[in-house]
Design a protein around this motif. Structure first.
Motif, PDB file in Angstrom:
ATOM      1  N   MET A 188       0.833  -1.209   0.000  1.00 37.29           N
ATOM      2  CA  MET A 188       0.000   0.000   0.000  1.00 37.29           C
ATOM      3  C   MET A 188       0.863   1.253   0.000  1.00 37.29           C
ATOM      4  O   MET A 188       0.414   2.324   0.391  1.00 37.29           O
ATOM      5  N   GLY A 189       2.118   1.072  -0.410  1.00 43.14           N
ATOM      6  CA  GLY A 189       3.032   2.205  -0.455  1.00 43.14           C
ATOM      7  C   GLY A 189       4.239   2.012   0.438  1.00 43.14           C
ATOM      8  O   GLY A 189       5.295   2.598   0.208  1.00 43.14           O
ATOM      9  N   HIS A 239       6.435  -4.949  -1.232  1.00 42.17           N
ATOM     10  CA  HIS A 239       6.506  -5.619  -2.531  1.00 42.17           C
ATOM     11  C   HIS A 239       7.968  -5.729  -2.958  1.00 42.17           C
ATOM     12  O   HIS A 239       8.399  -6.732  -3.516  1.00 42.17           O
ATOM     13  N   PHE A 299      -2.833  -4.044  -5.644  1.00 44.43           N
ATOM     14  CA  PHE A 299      -2.133  -2.896  -5.079  1.00 44.43           C
ATOM     15  C   PHE A 299      -3.169  -2.015  -4.383  1.00 44.43           C
ATOM     16  O   PHE A 299      -4.301  -1.872  -4.877  1.00 44.43           O
ATOM     17  N   ILE A 300      -2.761  -1.415  -3.259  1.00 43.30           N
ATOM     18  CA  ILE A 300      -3.684  -0.591  -2.488  1.00 43.30           C
ATOM     19  C   ILE A 300      -3.289   0.872  -2.652  1.00 43.30           C
ATOM     20  O   ILE A 300      -2.147   1.241  -2.413  1.00 43.30           O
ATOM     21  N   GLY A 301      -4.278   1.687  -3.068  1.00 44.33           N
ATOM     22  CA  GLY A 301      -4.010   3.115  -3.276  1.00 44.33           C
ATOM     23  C   GLY A 301      -4.100   3.896  -1.976  1.00 44.33           C
ATOM     24  O   GLY A 301      -4.880   4.840  -1.843  1.00 44.33           O
ATOM     25  N   GLY A 302      -3.312   3.458  -1.021  1.00 42.61           N
ATOM     26  CA  GLY A 302      -3.305   4.065   0.311  1.00 42.61           C
ATOM     27  C   GLY A 302      -4.134   3.246   1.277  1.00 42.61           C
ATOM     28  O   GLY A 302      -5.317   2.958   1.036  1.00 42.61           O
ATOM     29  N   GLN A 311       9.590   6.226   3.897  1.00 48.64           N
ATOM     30  CA  GLN A 311       8.543   6.032   4.899  1.00 48.64           C
ATOM     31  C   GLN A 311       8.607   7.089   5.996  1.00 48.64           C
ATOM     32  O   GLN A 311       7.579   7.513   6.532  1.00 48.64           O
ATOM     33  N   GLY A 368       7.091  10.117   4.420  1.00 53.45           N
ATOM     34  CA  GLY A 368       5.642   9.944   4.332  1.00 53.45           C
ATOM     35  C   GLY A 368       4.956  10.090   5.673  1.00 53.45           C
ATOM     36  O   GLY A 368       3.911  10.738   5.790  1.00 53.45           O
TER      37      GLY A 368
END
Lengths: 732, 164
Positions: A66-67, A71, A387-390, A642, A645
């Protein structure tokens, strides 16, 4: 790893039908492209690593991306032990299966900054064993002594002669797998600890990364849901006569959470939804105003003793013997997650089962929840993660997934539900509002001698239990029993047991002889959930601001005061690194000031120094210097990303974040009134890593907790105004 | 009938003229690189180029594209050669979740097409309509400067090899 699991995953000469065996993984193998689409010989090790006869290396990623970079980061662990570049490994999201459980939590989920922490050794072991087994197979097949062979770059090497790995997979699948093969020693690392381009970056800059909103279901119907304006409201009745006459409308019907409008295209559904006339049955929350919460919580703190969450030494009683005392009260409001990808989910329900296409942090809760909703066996739900967009904790919740399935049940073929931004902001699992009252005592030497905190507000766990209990119980439990258990569990948390996420981070970081922490539950009934760094996200602000107050009370430098009291050497070293790199105590440009904070969360240590100025009552953040100790660093660039972020996510919350509820309705709706930090407000960020040889810990959340306090402490240095409420308002 | 060029290919569609361009491209033309974020033109996730200018397509009716050139993230690279901005995004490891990045890149390429050496204020002005919730702004700034200073970078990718 258990022998039995390895055995059923060791499959030779497989076709799709071979997977339909009486083994636990059979159902999920069919839904996992990595395990199902290989029509020839291959070798699968422990469900994580698969080598095909074409020498492709597949890695089944147990967590979602998710960012935060798993992965790439978890694939790096596989790459290290197979001695192959990360980008040569094909990564697939795991199906739902206990093989892919989150080891710290006993469930399959991506949360708690736990992926690297949990998988660092097990995944390396799986890859090392794969490598050793392939070498053993090659030695046997080539009749060469194993010590003359090496495995590197996707080949087995004998001197200068290279054999593709695929040549040996059939043999590898037949022989006994090697267990406990030696791991690469730290000093020999080729990929761990080195920067490399993320293996999902190319797809993400070319628009080809597949989020669930992009699921390629060309025939799918599109759906929206009209949600109740008052939280928890229900449909009384509705008139869709005019809406149904609109172009492209397939159907309009009531579901448990509102009215579903299904159309050929999403814009048709959105347009028609505006024409549906709905009468709502309001909920008990219609009388709730979040503006009243600070007064309510303050009176709870003043009049109730609450539940003990922590006590050491003589606890609060030691205040009596302190030579100086200080008290302060802090507050943080409800917050929404506002992931960039609004909640969405596609589903198809057929006579044989259900397929779900979604990006979820909790695939197991989702899959099991869907099975319960449809009253079908869990293995008949095929779950496709994306994939997670957040995420930030929002996609732990499964409400929108159940909603999509409830709609799909009534629609022929696949249907995609897409929430609007307004749905997203107004139907979240909100970060719980929180008030804390600190009381501290200082002895004659200026040392903190007593530290007491009372926290009041709702708890998250009772809401999580509603979704987790049915999912974690064995399949045969009737839904009535599981929801009863969830209710009992929630009551226990609220009434008897201080939930750790309600008080975590409030008291642990400093060495004080007498400490006491008490929790007073008050929950208006608005759904709460996990929000990046969870309890630490506000505890970091509360604790580090209050510690600054005590430093000021004792007339000591905020850095020196912290250093003299921090409970762990790693906290001290992280703080030293951040302040040294920021030039703490040195001269700054005119009008600029520093503020500092340090906080440990989820086993990772982070210190931050903010440089800001206050101009016409506005906070201008110029620079953030950050130090982090997360043990061994798997990928320095991702760790820094990270931290960046977490800092910017935290600045948004500190400067703007508040969900306000008026008569049960969420006031905010979109990015004009629920503001996000934008690029022109984004400071320079300078991240430094503490060198370490200890086991790695996660970084997805720990960058966030110190930032609000570092800002608030700098504002105090600039203006003398102590900010005790989020979001910051200098005029207040 | 609405006619326009999408990534230099002619497109002819029987569609309601008020349908937002974003959804027409995503659902009818199957190009899903452009994202939905807010539906109000507030976040920039849906950014495409209309005759080279960055536009928010979640609020742009498809009729506005009549007879014009529409470019999406999928049309940015030429064959297998990445656009220098995409390459700079890779070099700076910009994406985290990646959802907003197609929109960010479309805004950045529109900026650089008109201003080959933007300063900080010009970057802020051009990019402040694009929200990134993961906090990749510091890297976006660096990537734009890198792209501005770089020669045409050659890199190849195979569109068939997309992730999951």
């Amino acid at each position: 790893m258990a022998r039995s699991r390895r055995d059923f995953l060791k499959i030779t000469a497989s076709t799709a039908s071979c997977f339909v065996m009486s083994v636990p993984l059979a159902s999920c193998a069919a839904s996992n492209p990595a395990l199902a689409n290989i029509g020839d010989e291959h070798y699968v090790h422990d469900g994580f690593v698969q080598v095909t006869s074409q020498s492709e290396i597949h890695f089944i990623l147990p967590r979602d991306e998710m960012g935060q970079g798993v992965h790439h980061g978890l694939a790096t662990l596989i790459a290290e032990e197979l001695d192959i570049k990360v980008d040569k490994i094909k990564v697939y999201f795991a199906p739902v299966h206990k093989t892919y459980n989150n080891l710290s939590y006993g469930a399959q989920g991506t949360w708690g900054s736990s992926s690297i922490r949990d998988h660092y050794l097990p995944l390396r072991q799986a890859a090392a064993d794969t490598r050793a087994t392939l070498l053993k197979a090659a030695a046997q097949q080539l009749a060469i002594a194993p010590q003359q062979l090496t495995c590197r770059d996707g080949f087995i090497w004998h001197g200068t002669k290279a054999y593709p790995l695929g040549d040996f997979v059939a043999t590898a699948a037949k022989i006994e797998s090697v267990k406990g093969a030696p791991l690469v020693t730290d000093s020999q690392f080729k990929y761990i600890g080195k920067d490399s381009q993320r293996n999902d970056a190319l797809a993400k800059v070319t628009g080809t990364a597949r989020f669930s909103i992009d699921a390629k279901l060309t025939k799918a119907k599109r759906a929206v849901v009209i949600h109740a304006p008052v939280i928890n409201g229900k449909v009384k009745d509705f008139d869709a006569t005019r809406a149904k006459q609109q172009a492209g409308i397939v159907d309009i019907f009531a579901i448990s959470s509102g009215i579903a409008v299904v159309a050929e295209h999403l814009w048709q559904a959105k347009k028609a939804a505006a024409l549906v006339v709905t009468n709502w049955q309001t909920s008990e929350l219609a009388a709730f105003n979040s503006a009243e919460l600070p007064d309510i919580l303050a009176s709870k703190i003043a009049t109730e003793s609450g539940i003990k969450a922590h006590k050491s030494g003589r606890g609060r009683k030691a205040l009596a013997t302190a030579s100086k005392r200080h008290s302060a009260t802090y507050y943080a409001p409800y917050l929404a997650h506002a992931t960039m990808e609004p909640m969405n989910c596609s589903a198809e329900v057929t006579a044989s089962g259900c397929q779900v296409w979604v990006g979820s942090q909790s695939p197991e809760f989702a899959r099991n929840g869907v099975a319960q909703l449809l009253d079908i066996d869990r293995e008949r739900v095929q779950f496709h993660n994306h994939f997670i967009g957040g995420g930030f904790g929002r996609r732990v919740g499964i409400d929108f997934i159940l909603e999509a399935v409830e709609i799909a049940k009534q629609v022929e073929g696949p249907v995609q539900l897409v929430w609007s931004r307004e749905d997203d902001i107004r139907n979240d699992y909100y970060r719980p509002p929180s008030m804390v009252k600190f009381e501290a005592g200082v002895d004659e030497n200026g040392q903190l001698s007593c530290y007491s905190v009372k926290r009041s507000g709702p708890n998250i766990f009772p809401y999580q239990l509603k979704e987790a209990v049915p999912a974690m119980l064995p399949e045969l439990f009737p839904s009535g029993v599981s929801s009863w258990l969830a209710g009992v569990g929630g009551k226990v948390v609220n009434d008897w047991y201080a939930e750790s996420s309600s008080v975590e981070g409030l008291f642990e970081d400093y060495q004080v002889a007498h400490k006491e922490v008490r929790q007073i539950t008050y929950d208006p009934g608005v759904r709460n959930g996990y929000w990046r760094a969870v309890g630490h996200s506000h505890s970091g602000f509360f604790k580090e601001s209050f510690i600054d107050e005590i430093a000021q009370l004792t007339e000591r430098d905020p850095f020196d005061f912290r250093l003299a009291h921090l409970a762990e050497e790693r906290l001290q070293n992280t703080l030293k690194l951040a302040t040294q790199k920021a030039g703490w105590g040195q001269k700054l440009p005119a009008g600029h000031v520093h503020g500092v904070a340090v906080h440990k969360s989820l086993k990772t240590y982070v210190a931050q120094v903010v440089e800001l100025s206050v101009e016409q009552g506005q906070i201008r953040i110029h620079k953030v210097t950050c130090a982090v100790d997360c043990g061994i660093v798997v990928n320095p660039n991702i760790v820094k990303a990270q931290m960046e972020g977490g800092i910017l996510f935290g600045i948004t919350a500190a400067l703007y974040g508040s969900i306000d509820i008026v008569e049960g309705r969420v006031s905010q709706s979109n990015f004009h009134d629920y503001q996000m930090l934008r690029i022109n407000q984004s400071p320079d960020i300078d991240v430094h890593l503490v060198e370490s040889k200890v086991a790695p810990t996660g970084v997805g959340e720990p960058g966030l907790p110190p930032i609000a306090a570092a800002i608030g402490n700098a504002v105090f240095a600039a203006t003398g105004q102590r900010l005790r409420q989020l979001p910051f308002n200098l005029s207040a | 009938m609405i006619k326009f060029w999408l990534n230099q290919q002619p497109v002819e569609l029987d569609v309601s003229p008020d349908a937002p361009l974003l959804w027409v491209v995503r659902e009818m033309l199957q190009l899903t690189g452009s994202k939905f974020g807010c539906g109000m033109g507030l976040c920039g996730a849906c950014t495409m180029h209309l005759d080279g200018a960055a536009v928010r397509t979640c609020v742009l009716p498809v009729s506005a594209a009549q007879g014009r050139q529409v470019t999406t993230i999928e049309g940015l690279s030429s064959g297998q050669q990445l656009h220098p901005v995409q390459q700079a995004w890779l070099d700076e490891n910009v994406p985290q979740c990646g959802y907003c990045q197609p929109g960010q890149i479309m805004s950045a390429t529109a900026l650089l097409a008109n201003n080959t050496k933007p300063n900080d204020q010009e970057i802020d002005a051009a990019m402040q309509g694009n929200i990134c919730r993961c906090g990749t702004y510091p890297r976006i700034k660096r990537a734009i400067k890198r792209a501005a200073s770089s020669q045409q970078t050659v890199s190849f990718y195979d569109p068939e090899q997309e992730q999951s």
